[in-house]
Design a protein around this motif. Structure first.
Motif, mmCIF file in Angstrom:
data_model
loop_
_atom_site.group_PDB
_atom_site.id
_atom_site.type_symbol
_atom_site.label_atom_id
_atom_site.label_comp_id
_atom_site.label_asym_id
_atom_site.label_seq_id
_atom_site.Cartn_x
_atom_site.Cartn_y
_atom_site.Cartn_z
ATOM 1 N N ILE A 34 -11.563 12.213 -1.857
ATOM 2 C CA ILE A 34 -12.814 10.399 -2.897
ATOM 3 C C ILE A 34 -10.962 10.652 -3.279
ATOM 4 N N LEU A 35 -10.530 12.099 -4.716
ATOM 5 C CA LEU A 35 -9.282 11.679 -5.039
ATOM 6 C C LEU A 35 -8.056 11.625 -4.011
ATOM 7 N N PHE A 36 -8.275 11.997 -2.927
ATOM 8 C CA PHE A 36 -7.421 11.644 -2.296
ATOM 9 C C PHE A 36 -7.049 10.673 -1.423
ATOM 10 N N ALA A 37 -8.379 10.461 -1.112
ATOM 11 C CA ALA A 37 -8.165 8.316 -0.792
ATOM 12 C C ALA A 37 -7.971 7.825 -1.765
ATOM 13 N N PHE A 38 -8.085 7.812 -3.062
ATOM 14 C CA PHE A 38 -8.070 7.135 -4.208
ATOM 15 C C PHE A 38 -6.068 7.206 -3.697
ATOM 16 N N THR A 39 -5.498 7.979 -4.078
ATOM 17 C CA THR A 39 -4.002 8.254 -4.124
ATOM 18 C C THR A 39 -3.399 7.601 -2.665
ATOM 19 N N ALA A 40 -4.116 8.336 -2.011
ATOM 20 C CA ALA A 40 -2.764 7.188 -0.834
ATOM 21 C C ALA A 40 -3.010 5.876 -0.613
ATOM 22 N N ILE A 41 -4.341 5.246 -0.919
ATOM 23 C CA ILE A 41 -3.873 4.230 -0.602
ATOM 24 C C ILE A 41 -3.631 3.558 -2.297
ATOM 25 N N GLN B 171 1.577 2.065 -6.993
ATOM 26 C CA GLN B 171 2.618 2.763 -8.011
ATOM 27 C C GLN B 171 3.785 2.755 -8.050
ATOM 28 N N THR B 172 4.084 3.284 -6.692
ATOM 29 C CA THR B 172 5.555 3.964 -5.952
ATOM 30 C C THR B 172 6.080 2.106 -6.223
ATOM 31 N N VAL B 173 5.863 1.281 -6.087
ATOM 32 C CA VAL B 173 6.951 -0.114 -5.555
ATOM 33 C C VAL B 173 6.461 -0.559 -7.913
ATOM 34 N N GLY B 174 5.626 -0.415 -8.802
ATOM 35 C CA GLY B 174 5.848 -0.371 -9.925
ATOM 36 C C GLY B 174 6.472 0.071 -10.328
ATOM 37 N N SER B 175 6.803 1.349 -10.372
ATOM 38 C CA SER B 175 7.978 2.345 -10.933
ATOM 39 C C SER B 175 9.073 1.832 -10.544
ATOM 40 N N THR B 176 9.376 1.853 -9.401
ATOM 41 C CA THR B 176 10.427 0.991 -8.510
ATOM 42 C C THR B 176 10.860 0.130 -9.154
ATOM 43 N N TYR B 177 10.660 -0.804 -9.233
ATOM 44 C CA TYR B 177 10.841 -2.299 -9.821
ATOM 45 C C TYR B 177 11.162 -1.612 -11.930
ATOM 46 N N LYS C 214 3.284 -8.840 -6.206
ATOM 47 C CA LYS C 214 4.363 -9.282 -4.946
ATOM 48 C C LYS C 214 4.283 -8.453 -3.419
ATOM 49 N N ASN C 215 4.316 -7.124 -4.130
ATOM 50 C CA ASN C 215 4.360 -6.896 -2.469
ATOM 51 C C ASN C 215 2.656 -6.229 -2.114
ATOM 52 N N PHE C 216 2.023 -6.648 -2.901
ATOM 53 C CA PHE C 216 0.090 -5.856 -2.408
ATOM 54 C C PHE C 216 0.220 -5.190 -1.442
ATOM 55 N N ARG C 217 0.145 -6.568 -0.174
ATOM 56 C CA ARG C 217 0.104 -5.849 0.993
ATOM 57 C C ARG C 217 1.108 -5.192 1.721
ATOM 58 N N GLN C 218 3.037 -5.569 1.578
ATOM 59 C CA GLN C 218 3.710 -4.824 2.549
ATOM 60 C C GLN C 218 3.165 -3.288 1.449
ATOM 61 N N GLY C 219 3.276 -3.321 0.398
ATOM 62 C CA GLY C 219 3.077 -1.286 -0.634
ATOM 63 C C GLY C 219 1.713 -0.982 0.050
ATOM 64 N N LEU C 220 1.490 -1.425 0.272
ATOM 65 C CA LEU C 220 -0.680 -0.694 0.795
ATOM 66 C C LEU C 220 0.390 -0.158 1.938
ATOM 67 N N ILE C 221 0.641 -0.888 2.743
ATOM 68 C CA ILE C 221 1.001 -0.395 4.440
ATOM 69 C C ILE C 221 2.211 0.695 4.446
ATOM 70 N N VAL C 222 2.815 0.210 3.393
ATOM 71 C CA VAL C 222 4.417 1.129 3.285
ATOM 72 C C VAL C 222 3.637 2.745 2.512
ATOM 73 N N GLY C 223 2.547 2.261 1.758
ATOM 74 C CA GLY C 223 2.579 3.290 0.712
ATOM 75 C C GLY C 223 1.626 4.614 1.379
ATOM 76 N N LEU C 224 0.746 3.874 2.772
ATOM 77 C CA LEU C 224 0.534 4.976 3.477
ATOM 78 C C LEU C 224 0.642 5.786 5.096
ATOM 79 N N ILE C 225 1.937 4.805 4.795
ATOM 80 C CA ILE C 225 2.853 5.296 6.367
ATOM 81 C C ILE C 225 3.292 6.713 5.137
ATOM 82 N N PHE D 164 14.764 6.998 -0.940
ATOM 83 C CA PHE D 164 15.757 5.952 -1.534
ATOM 84 C C PHE D 164 15.591 4.708 -1.372
ATOM 85 N N TYR D 165 15.840 4.307 -0.186
ATOM 86 C CA TYR D 165 16.363 2.871 0.266
ATOM 87 C C TYR D 165 14.513 1.520 0.281
ATOM 88 N N ILE D 166 13.988 2.259 1.056
ATOM 89 C CA ILE D 166 12.321 1.915 1.022
ATOM 90 C C ILE D 166 12.840 1.048 0.409
#
Length: 336
Positions: A117-124, A129-135, A158-169, A213-215
């Motif tokens: 469960i913890l790993f699934a939460f992290t993956a999703i 979280q990376t998008v928010g910190s990067t901004y 603003k990047n909800f859908r794309q952030g989810l997909i890129v985060g899983l990748i 660094f760029y994605i």
């Protein structure tokens, strides 16, 4: 008789204009900006640490949960069988050499479910979280005003859908590369082919670290499809190789200093250094990566029009050209 000079308490003086500070993204300016933004950077770091807390909890459950005794060497079982069947002095000696036991983690079903469960939460939530910190980190590097929480959630929305997909990748790619590195590192000494694969995996890790660094900065700056994000990130990993290597070297150096501090402390039972990296390492690593990447993004995708121009800008230019052709009025007919 010469006129006496009058004494003035407030003597007006002309001051030279202050020299404008150079903002060229050099190594020296990096440390100036790091010191200037240190307060907000530490706040961003605490927000970034939340991303890693489930992984720390998984490691804690795995290491300090239920354990079982197992043999350290794989030859223990046949040697024990030979000894039980009669044995001889040679097998007894070998059993003494290779019969050392150790404790191995053996998590229960409940602990396994909690870890999943913890790993699934992290993956999703990894990409969000990376998008928010990067901004926030991009705002610090550019010198923009930064409202930590509002900007954080604005970028995620603003990047909800794309952030989810890129985060899983991203999670899958990091997991595969780390597993391959561990696998080939274990087998590297067996033959030459495994040694080659170990160095190939190490090179892929460096390339993908540069791509990361760029994605995320490109995702929050431009309206690009995921395919173009990955393609442009790979190109940037080659174009900006000097800045990328410097950023990776700095991050590895800070991480190495932390390890050098932690290991001697653990040997004497002092565990406080274990939590120190959580207060600065994620924020420093993110700041260094954005500082290395954003000048290249600005040079090729904002200031210059190259093959890395954005998909959104190209579409806007085409729509603008079509609108101009539609709105253009024909000249009035000639009067005889």
């Amino acid at each position: 008789m010469s006129e006496k000079k009058k004494f003035r308490f407030f003597t007006p003086r002309e001051r030279e204009d202050a020299v404008a500070e150079s903002s060229i993204p050099t190594l020296g300016y990096f440390f100036k900006l790091l010191w200037r933004k240190l307060g907000k950077l530490l706040s961003v770091n605490l927000m970034s640490v939340v991303r890693f807390l489930p992984l720390v909890a998984i490691l804690f459950i795995y290491l300090f949960g239920r354990q079982t005794t197992t043999a350290e060497s794989p030859v223990f079982t046949p040697l024990l069988g030979a000894q039980l069947l009669g044995g001889d002095p040679v097998s007894a000696t070998l059993l003494g050499l290779f019969g050392e036991q150790q404790d191995a983690a053996f998590p229960t079903t409940g602990a396994t479910v909690v870890m999943l469960i913890l790993f699934a939460f992290t993956a999703i939530t990894w990409g969000w979280q990376t998008v928010g910190s990067t901004y926030n980190l991009r705002s610090l590097v550019r010198g923009d005003s930064c409202f930590l929480w509002s900007d954080y959630f604005y970028a995620i929305k603003k990047n909800f859908r794309q952030g989810l997909i890129v985060g899983l990748i991203d999670v899958v790619a990091i997991g595969v590369l780390l597993f391959d590195w561990y696998y080939f590192n274990t087998l590297a000494g067996l033959n030459f082919a495994f040694s080659i694969m170990y160095f190939v995996t190490l090179a892929l890790i460096i390339i993908y670290a540069s791509m990361r660094f760029y994605i995320y900065p490109m995702m929050i700056t431009f309206d690009l499809p995921i395919k173009k994000l990955i393609k442009n990130a790979f190109i940037f990993s080659m174009l900006g190789i000097k800045r990328n290597i410097m950023a990776i070297f700095g991050i590895v150096l800070i991480a190495g200093l932390n390890i050098a501090l932690v290991l001697p402390s653990l040997s004497i039972g002092f565990t406080l250094p274990l939590i120190l990296p959580f207060f600065y390492l994620p924020g420093f690593a993110g700041f260094a990566s954005i500082y290395a990447a954003y000048p290249n993004i600005r040079r090729y995708m904002i200031d210059g029009k190259t093959e890395l121009s954005t998909y959104a800008e190209d579409e806007e230019e085409e729509e603008g050209a079509e609108a101009e052709e539609t709105d253009a009025t024909p000249p009035p007919p000639a009067v005889d």
